[in-house]
Motif scaffolding. Structure first.
Motif, PDB file in Angstrom:
ATOM      1  N   THR A  66       3.211  15.091 -10.051  1.00 20.72           N
ATOM      2  CA  THR A  66       3.393  13.295 -11.077  1.00 20.72           C
ATOM      3  C   THR A  66       5.053  12.906  -9.848  1.00 20.72           C
ATOM      4  OG1 THR A  66       2.514  14.640 -12.941  1.00 20.72           O
ATOM      5  CG2 THR A  66       4.080  12.430 -13.356  1.00 20.72           C
ATOM      6  N   VAL A  67       5.338  13.534  -9.738  1.00 17.66           N
ATOM      7  CA  VAL A  67       6.973  12.633  -9.740  1.00 17.66           C
ATOM      8  C   VAL A  67       6.158  12.051  -7.795  1.00 17.66           C
ATOM      9  CG1 VAL A  67       9.051  13.757  -8.008  1.00 17.66           C
ATOM     10  CG2 VAL A  67       8.531  14.519 -10.311  1.00 17.66           C
ATOM     11  N   ALA A  68       5.351  12.976  -6.846  1.00 14.56           N
ATOM     12  CA  ALA A  68       5.099  11.724  -5.698  1.00 14.56           C
ATOM     13  C   ALA A  68       4.425  10.634  -6.298  1.00 14.56           C
ATOM     14  CB  ALA A  68       4.132  13.208  -5.083  1.00 14.56           C
ATOM     15  N   ILE A  69       3.547  10.838  -7.434  1.00 15.23           N
ATOM     16  CA  ILE A  69       2.719   9.360  -7.325  1.00 15.23           C
ATOM     17  C   ILE A  69       4.144   8.691  -7.877  1.00 15.23           C
ATOM     18  CG2 ILE A  69       1.067   8.669  -9.102  1.00 15.23           C
ATOM     19  CD1 ILE A  69      -0.417  11.276  -9.098  1.00 15.23           C
ATOM     20  N   GLU A 126       6.434  -1.436  -6.561  1.00 14.66           N
ATOM     21  CA  GLU A 126       5.052  -2.398  -7.169  1.00 14.66           C
ATOM     22  C   GLU A 126       4.138  -1.986  -6.417  1.00 14.66           C
ATOM     23  OE1 GLU A 126       6.843  -5.743  -8.830  1.00 14.66           O
ATOM     24  OE2 GLU A 126       7.987  -4.729 -10.413  1.00 14.66           O
ATOM     25  N   PRO A 127       3.594  -1.264  -5.416  1.00 10.62           N
ATOM     26  CA  PRO A 127       2.360  -1.363  -4.941  1.00 10.62           C
ATOM     27  C   PRO A 127       1.103  -1.828  -5.118  1.00 10.62           C
ATOM     28  CG  PRO A 127       2.537   0.603  -5.312  1.00 10.62           C
ATOM     29  CD  PRO A 127       3.513   0.248  -5.855  1.00 10.62           C
ATOM     30  N   ARG A 128       0.505  -2.562  -4.996  1.00  8.91           N
ATOM     31  CA  ARG A 128      -1.161  -3.323  -5.259  1.00  8.91           C
ATOM     32  C   ARG A 128      -2.027  -2.441  -5.104  1.00  8.91           C
ATOM     33  NH1 ARG A 128      -1.909  -9.538  -3.806  1.00  8.91           N
ATOM     34  NH2 ARG A 128      -3.421  -9.230  -5.897  1.00  8.91           N
ATOM     35  N   VAL A 129      -2.068  -1.303  -4.551  1.00  9.83           N
ATOM     36  CA  VAL A 129      -3.130  -0.549  -3.665  1.00  9.83           C
ATOM     37  C   VAL A 129      -1.835   0.796  -3.773  1.00  9.83           C
ATOM     38  CG1 VAL A 129      -4.297   0.812  -2.220  1.00  9.83           C
ATOM     39  CG2 VAL A 129      -3.929  -1.420  -2.546  1.00  9.83           C
ATOM     40  N   VAL A 130      -2.783   1.685  -4.372  1.00  8.12           N
ATOM     41  CA  VAL A 130      -2.181   3.488  -4.746  1.00  8.12           C
ATOM     42  C   VAL A 130      -3.891   4.689  -3.742  1.00  8.12           C
ATOM     43  CG1 VAL A 130      -1.015   5.959  -5.594  1.00  8.12           C
ATOM     44  CG2 VAL A 130      -0.411   3.226  -6.132  1.00  8.12           C
ATOM     45  N   ILE A 131      -2.563   5.141  -3.029  1.00  9.63           N
ATOM     46  CA  ILE A 131      -3.820   5.830  -2.287  1.00  9.63           C
ATOM     47  C   ILE A 131      -3.341   7.406  -2.500  1.00  9.63           C
ATOM     48  CG2 ILE A 131      -5.090   6.949  -0.164  1.00  9.63           C
ATOM     49  CD1 ILE A 131      -3.705   4.458   1.312  1.00  9.63           C
ATOM     50  N   ILE A 145       0.545  -1.030   0.199  1.00 11.92           N
ATOM     51  CA  ILE A 145       0.260   0.025   0.332  1.00 11.92           C
ATOM     52  C   ILE A 145       1.067   1.520   0.098  1.00 11.92           C
ATOM     53  CG2 ILE A 145      -2.020   0.886   0.799  1.00 11.92           C
ATOM     54  CD1 ILE A 145      -2.428  -1.564   2.551  1.00 11.92           C
ATOM     55  N   ALA A 146       1.060   2.376  -0.629  1.00  9.65           N
ATOM     56  CA  ALA A 146       1.423   3.003  -1.016  1.00  9.65           C
ATOM     57  C   ALA A 146       0.408   4.355  -0.844  1.00  9.65           C
ATOM     58  CB  ALA A 146       2.281   2.883  -2.413  1.00  9.65           C
ATOM     59  N   THR A 147       1.421   5.746  -0.569  1.00 14.46           N
ATOM     60  CA  THR A 147       0.125   6.539   0.184  1.00 14.46           C
ATOM     61  C   THR A 147       1.143   8.188  -0.275  1.00 14.46           C
ATOM     62  OG1 THR A 147      -0.601   5.878   1.688  1.00 14.46           O
ATOM     63  CG2 THR A 147      -1.162   7.832   1.747  1.00 14.46           C
TER      64      THR A 147
END
Length: 269
Positions: free
Chosen positions: A158-161, A168-173, A91-93
């Protein structure tokens, strides 16, 4: 409010919350909240100020721990006691403040804390991978060696995302990713979200901008006063119905539609 939610039955959610509750002293921020994220979909979380959006995001990001309820990731029970645990889980935020270092260039920001190389950093390989990642996202960044301070608001987002995708996260918040951006920059970020979805990653979008939600989300989950107040397919719900769910205004059209869909489903079974 009756829930209108029919994600594809052939898929299992990559992330699920069941009856999650959270209190801060005497204040109950979340009460028995259910929430699902499926691979390759964008699900928006909307609600008024104080609805519990930030608390829910921080629980998923490992900043806060739930007092009650269960979390599942990839079909297995999961604990998220810290931000590091969230990242390890997949999970990446990206929070609103972006947490970028203005004095560093794009490559350094992308790999900050994840530098390649054992004894010394492999600058050439990091630069190559940075270009590959940004091209895959159709990102409009003029150079990966430009200082982040020289980038526009949309380019910084864009850089932050892009940095969130390292590992390789499976969920991005994404927490209010288009806040304070102009029309053109907002369009770039929404395009970026679509590219992430195309890669099979589940995206959680927190936004007050209903135009953005309706442009990229597959489903929208409404929180009101810390509770679920409806989950809808974007294709089946109007702007007015979403606002009615956010504000708690009675809307018989939503209830009638939900009841009709449930009756049709029961009739077909």
């Amino acid at each position: 409010m009756v829930e209108v939610q029919n994600p594809p039955s052939s898929r299992e959610p990559v992330l699920s919350l069941r009856a999650v509750s959270k209190k801060f002293g005497a204040v109950r921020a979340l009460t028995e909240v259910d929430f699902d994220v499926f691979p390759g979909e964008v699900v928006a979380i909307v609600g008024d100020n104080g609805a519990g959006k930030s608390t829910l995001v921080k629980i998923l990001a490992g900043v806060h721990s739930a007092d009650e309820g269960a979390i599942e990731f990839a079909g297995e029970s999961a604990a998220i006691p810290s931000p590091a645990a969230a990242r390890e889980l997949g999970i990446a935020t990206v929070f609103q403040d972006l947490a970028l270092c203005d004095n560093l260039d794009v490559v350094a920001n992308l790999y900050l804390g994840h530098e390649l190389g054992r004894m010394t950093m492999d600058e050439e390989e990091m630069e190559r991978q940075a270009w590959t990642l940004l091209r895959q996202l159709s990102a409009k960044i003029p150079s990966v060696r430009i200082p982040v301070a020289a980038l526009s608001g949309g380019q910084r987002q864009t850089v932050a995302i892009a940095r969130s995708l390292i590992g390789e996260p499976r969920v991005v918040i994404l927490d209010e990713p288009t806040a304070a951006l102009g029309v053109a920059q907002t369009a770039e970020v929404l395009n970026l979200i679509e590219r992430i979805r195309e890669n099979g990653i589940g995206v959680v979008l927190i936004s007050h901008n209903m135009a953005d939600v309706q442009a990229v989300a597959d489903r929208v989950a409404v929180l009101r006063l810390g509770r679920n107040n409806g989950t809808f397919r974007i294709a089946d719900v109007s702007y007015e119905e979403i606002i009615a769910a956010i504000t708690g205004a009675s809307d018989n059209a939503v209830t009638r539609r939900a009841g009709t869909q449930i009756e049709q489903k029961d009739a077909g079974e």
